[in-house]
Design an enzyme around this catalytic site. Structure first.
Site, short mmCIF file in Angstrom:
data_model
loop_
_atom_site.label_atom_id
_atom_site.label_comp_id
_atom_site.label_asym_id
_atom_site.label_seq_id
_atom_site.Cartn_x
_atom_site.Cartn_y
_atom_site.Cartn_z
N LYS A 35 0.85 -1.19 0.00
CA LYS A 35 0.00 0.00 0.00
C LYS A 35 0.89 1.24 0.00
CE LYS A 35 -3.88 2.21 2.33
NZ LYS A 35 -3.32 3.57 2.16
N ASP A 57 1.51 5.41 0.03
CA ASP A 57 0.91 6.57 0.69
C ASP A 57 1.28 7.81 -0.11
OD1 ASP A 57 -0.43 8.13 2.48
OD2 ASP A 57 1.06 8.00 4.08
N GLU A 77 3.07 0.97 5.28
CA GLU A 77 1.73 1.32 5.73
C GLU A 77 0.79 0.13 5.72
OE1 GLU A 77 -1.88 4.49 4.79
OE2 GLU A 77 -0.09 4.49 3.57
#
Length: 311
Positions: A22, A24, A169
């Site tokens: 993931k 960011d 993350e």
């Protein structure tokens, strides 16, 4: 296409899913008409091409081929992890191309590509993710300011453990058979965040509004260091109504007039309390100033004496 927050798929079916890191950053759709030009649009549809001049050479990377790519623009920290706080310095510079060029040298952006929705006049949204991913990887898009990070099929628990250990993350799990659903928040894409835990001291609170009138809307928390309480952020989620009511009583009993933090937090309407209540919060990461990002309340730690935190 947007992801839905959730948990890892069960081990028995994880081979039906792919797992990506993931990122960011700022979501972007990238249009390459094949004529040497490039168009980058934000999730809102706004043209943000001028804000990221380092992406312009991507226009020539595939010659006459004409893909539409889905990805995330990020700024990487010293460990090579996406850092939204760094990227914020690059966002909003569409109308200031000269400044965008200067900032590109100081805080370079990088485009992480993860999907392909159109290629050479062919709409790919009805193809399953696995086929779209294979086509994307077949383009060989790897350059100084763009790349195609790996996706791992199966092994979700191992991927999550690696993400947690690396301080990332979280993960995005994508069902291998899923179509691309433009504009939809789909359960075929699941974001699994890696939450970290910290013990913090409550130093203040902000009254709630509406149904929370008379109760804390948020608590202001800090971490002791060298005899001082350093502000770590505001926590406003994670309580049940019963827990919030109990906390309100404890805060009222601990009220004081002076701010207990080493520096007064820039929070309007704050009320201060004697720094004696210890809580456990979950969060995703920290800012460079040490503030907790996306914190949520987990529990009150009446079992931990304040002295245990201060050393």
């Amino acid at each position: 296409m947007l992801a839905t927050a959730g948990a890892l798929p069960p081990a028995g079916v994880e081979d039906r899913w792919a797992f990506e890191v993931k990122q960011d950053g700022q979501r972007a759709m990238v249009y390459l008409p094949g004529d040497g030009s490039l168009l980058v649009r934000a999730r809102s549809g706004t043209d943000i091409t001028a804000a990221y001049p380092e992406l312009l050479p991507l226009a020539d990377a595939l010659g006459p081929r004409s893909p539409v790519l889905d990805g995330e623009i990020v700024a990487l920290d010293e460990q090579g992890h996406s850092d939204f706080e760094r990227l914020q310095q690059r966002m909003g510079l569409v109308s200031a191309p000269a400044k965008a060029a200067r900032m590109a040298a100081r805080v370079p952006a990088h485009l992480m590509l993860f999907d392909l929705v159109h290629l050479d006049g062919r709409l790919l949204t009805k193809l399953p993710y696995a086929e779209r991913r294979a086509l994307l990887e077949g383009l060989g898009l790897a350059g100084p300011a763009w790349s195609t990070p790996a996706a791992i099929t199966g092994h979700g628990a191992e991927a999550w453990a690696m993400a947690r250990e690396a301080g990332l993350e979280g993960l995005i799990a994508k069902r291998l058979t899923s179509r691309y659903e433009p504009g939809a928040r789909s359960k075929s894409w699941v974001k699994i965040k890696v939450h970290r835990v910290a013990d913090v001291v409550i130093g203040g609170w902000v009254p709630g509004r509406g149904r929370l009138t008379g109760l804390p809307g948020a608590v202001l928390v800090g971490e002791p260091l060298d005899g001082l309480l350093h502000y770590a952020g505001s926590v406003g989620t994670g309580w049940s109504q019963t827990e919030r009511t109990r906390l309100a009583e404890l805060l009222q009993n601990a009220a004081i007039d002076a701010c207990p933090f080493a520096q007064v937090p820039p929070v309007a309407g704050a009320r201060w309390v004697l720094p004696q209540l210890v809580g456990e919060v979950r969060y995703t990461s920290r800012t460079r100033a040490g503030r907790l990002r996306h914190p949520s309340w987990h529990r009150l730690r009446l079992d931990i004496p304040l002295d245990d935190l201060t050393g």
